[in-house]
Design a protein around this motif. Structure first.
Motif, short mmCIF file in Angstrom:
data_model
loop_
_atom_site.label_atom_id
_atom_site.label_comp_id
_atom_site.label_asym_id
_atom_site.label_seq_id
_atom_site.Cartn_x
_atom_site.Cartn_y
_atom_site.Cartn_z
N ALA A 1 7.97 -1.66 -4.46
CA ALA A 1 9.19 -1.36 -3.68
C ALA A 1 10.34 -2.19 -4.22
CB ALA A 1 8.96 -1.67 -2.21
N TYR A 2 11.52 -1.58 -4.23
CA TYR A 2 12.71 -2.23 -4.76
C TYR A 2 13.82 -2.24 -3.71
CZ TYR A 2 10.46 -1.55 -9.29
OH TYR A 2 9.57 -1.57 -10.33
N THR A 3 14.70 -3.20 -3.81
CA THR A 3 15.89 -3.26 -2.98
C THR A 3 17.07 -2.79 -3.81
OG1 THR A 3 15.04 -5.14 -1.73
CG2 THR A 3 17.41 -4.73 -1.60
N THR B 1 -3.57 -0.50 -8.56
CA THR B 1 -4.32 0.61 -7.94
C THR B 1 -5.73 0.69 -8.50
OG1 THR B 1 -2.30 1.89 -7.54
CG2 THR B 1 -4.38 3.11 -7.59
N LEU B 2 -5.89 0.58 -9.83
CA LEU B 2 -7.21 0.64 -10.45
C LEU B 2 -8.04 -0.59 -10.09
CD1 LEU B 2 -6.21 2.03 -13.98
CD2 LEU B 2 -7.45 3.23 -12.15
N ARG B 3 -7.37 -1.75 -10.01
CA ARG B 3 -8.10 -2.99 -9.74
C ARG B 3 -8.62 -3.03 -8.30
NH1 ARG B 3 -4.47 -6.25 -11.21
NH2 ARG B 3 -3.66 -6.92 -9.19
N THR B 4 -7.82 -2.53 -7.35
CA THR B 4 -8.20 -2.61 -5.93
C THR B 4 -8.90 -1.35 -5.44
OG1 THR B 4 -6.05 -1.75 -5.22
CG2 THR B 4 -6.26 -4.15 -5.47
N GLY B 5 -8.72 -0.26 -6.16
CA GLY B 5 -9.29 1.00 -5.71
C GLY B 5 -8.46 1.69 -4.64
N LYS B 6 -7.30 1.12 -4.31
CA LYS B 6 -6.40 1.71 -3.33
C LYS B 6 -5.01 1.83 -3.93
CE LYS B 6 -8.90 -0.17 0.67
NZ LYS B 6 -8.78 -1.01 1.89
N PRO B 7 -4.32 2.94 -3.66
CA PRO B 7 -2.99 3.12 -4.27
C PRO B 7 -1.97 2.10 -3.75
CG PRO B 7 -3.41 4.83 -2.63
CD PRO B 7 -4.70 4.08 -2.79
N HIS B 8 -1.26 1.49 -4.67
CA HIS B 8 -0.18 0.53 -4.36
C HIS B 8 1.10 0.98 -5.05
CE1 HIS B 8 -3.47 -2.06 -3.04
NE2 HIS B 8 -2.57 -2.92 -2.57
N HIS C 1 0.83 -1.20 0.00
CA HIS C 1 0.00 0.00 0.00
C HIS C 1 0.87 1.25 0.00
CE1 HIS C 1 -3.88 -1.96 0.49
NE2 HIS C 1 -3.37 -2.71 1.44
N TYR C 2 0.37 2.27 -0.67
CA TYR C 2 1.06 3.57 -0.71
C TYR C 2 1.11 4.17 0.70
CZ TYR C 2 1.91 8.53 -1.59
OH TYR C 2 2.42 9.80 -1.56
N GLN C 3 2.27 4.71 1.08
CA GLN C 3 2.44 5.40 2.35
C GLN C 3 2.92 6.82 2.08
OE1 GLN C 3 5.13 3.07 4.71
NE2 GLN C 3 3.84 1.24 4.69
N GLN C 4 2.56 7.73 2.98
CA GLN C 4 2.96 9.11 2.80
C GLN C 4 4.47 9.22 2.68
OE1 GLN C 4 1.52 11.72 5.84
NE2 GLN C 4 2.20 13.59 4.82
N GLY C 5 4.92 9.89 1.64
CA GLY C 5 6.34 10.05 1.41
C GLY C 5 6.88 9.15 0.31
N ASP C 6 6.09 8.13 -0.11
CA ASP C 6 6.53 7.25 -1.20
C ASP C 6 6.60 8.02 -2.51
OD1 ASP C 6 6.83 5.01 0.36
OD2 ASP C 6 4.80 4.26 -0.01
#
Length: 323
Positions: free
Chosen positions: A95-97, A85-92, A70-75
């Motif tokens: 993340a990479y290493t 994001t479109l499929r779930t309706g929530k921003p995703h 899930h998207y977090q503030q500052g990402d």
């Protein structure tokens, strides 16, 4: 990094069949089969001791995908996965290493004080085998391996390489230094652990893992301070190789003859042996505790192994392996 070099011509003895006395080249190669028992970087986050490319938790836009969350503030919004994001309706976000390519510098003490054991395996063999183990593990993790080998009368420096053929050549060089040791070996100043430290300081290494394998004889507080300086830009790991006779003479026999190659002393009778044990234990424990305290004060990570023949399992356990 300097090229491989020798100060003095190596003239190894005929290989000894007893692998407890001399490090066998074939044995150093076979240690490749034991690298799965440990990791140099077990579950460590970026910025902690011995953190590196293959266990880094440092987030970035590298090539290695780590997770979808899930998207977090500052990402960074550039990492948004719009399909999810479109499929779930929530921003995703994806993340990479970050891939952090590092070199591993192995400083291996093969000085005269290392040619000793009262139990099973010479300290010099312990150092050589653990160095080979770390080298094979580093190569598997796609890290470059560099060497500094200080023998009793010669010194070798090998630049960082990632090729197996280069590693085999370095192991052969290490075996040569080990085979050159004998009861009559005498250290020259240019091949001491202090000389290796000075060489490390001149190289001005950065983002390296530096592993020093030694009995740390004659190491001063000033030299430990220099290791601390190296740790400002590198990850430094000290491996202390000790033997129980450095703290006490075995009491099974009443008569002992001790020699430094020039002079000798007879310890005959229980009284003399007890007195010698008391003095040796006091000096040995004091030096050992002072070394550990200095390293702790300077935040230098320390692994202790002995000459019992269990050095590989001791080393692996200290690094989180062989549970």
């Amino acid at each position: 990094m300097v090229e491989a070099s020798n100060q003095g011509l190596l003239k190894p003895q005929s290989p000894n069949s007893d692998g407890r006395i001399y490090a066998q080249y074939s044995r150093l190669i076979k240690l490749r089969g034991q690298i799965g028992a440990f990791s140099l970087l077990p579950h460590l986050k970026s910025g902690s001791v011995l953190s590196g490319r293959h266990s880094s938790k440092f987030r970035g836009r590298g090539l290695n995908f780590e997770e979808l969350r899930h998207y977090q503030q500052g990402d960074d919004i550039r990492n948004l996965d719009w399909k999810v994001t479109l499929r779930t309706g929530k921003p995703h976000v994806r993340a990479y290493t970050e891939e952090k390519d590092r070199s591993v510098m192995l400083c291996v003490d093969q000085g005269s004080s290392m040619f000793f054991s009262s139990l099973d395996t010479m300290k010099s063999v312990v150092a050589a085998e653990l160095a080979a183990l770390v080298a094979w593990r580093s190569l598997k993790d796609n890290d470059r391996v560099a060497w500094m080998i200080n023998g009793s009368d010669s010194f070798s420096s090998i630049k960082p390489q990632r090729a197996q053929a280069r590693l085999l050549a370095a192991l052969e060089r290490l075996s040569q230094h080990n085979q050159a040791l004998s009861a009559h070996s005498k250290d020259i100043q240019t091949s001491s652990l202090s000389a290796s430290l000075q060489q490390l300081m001149r190289l001005k290494l950065k983002d390296n893992i530096i592993v020093i394998l030694s009995d740390w004889q004659h190491t001063s507080e000033q030299e430990l301070s220099q290791f601390k300086y190296l740790q400002q830009h590198n990850d430094v790991l000290a491996v202390l190789i000790s033997d129980p006779m450095e703290y006490a003479v075995p009491s099974q026999s009443k008569d002992w003859v001790l020699s430094d190659g020039q002079s000798q002393i007879n310890l005959q009778g229980v009284a003399k042996l007890a007195k010698a044990n008391q003095q040796l234990a006091k000096q040995g424990e004091l030096k050992h505790s002072q070394l550990k305290q200095l390293m702790a004060l300077k935040n230098l990570p320390l692994i202790e192994v002995d000459t019992s023949g269990e050095h590989i399992s001791q080393f692996c356990k200290s690094l989180g392996g062989l549970k």
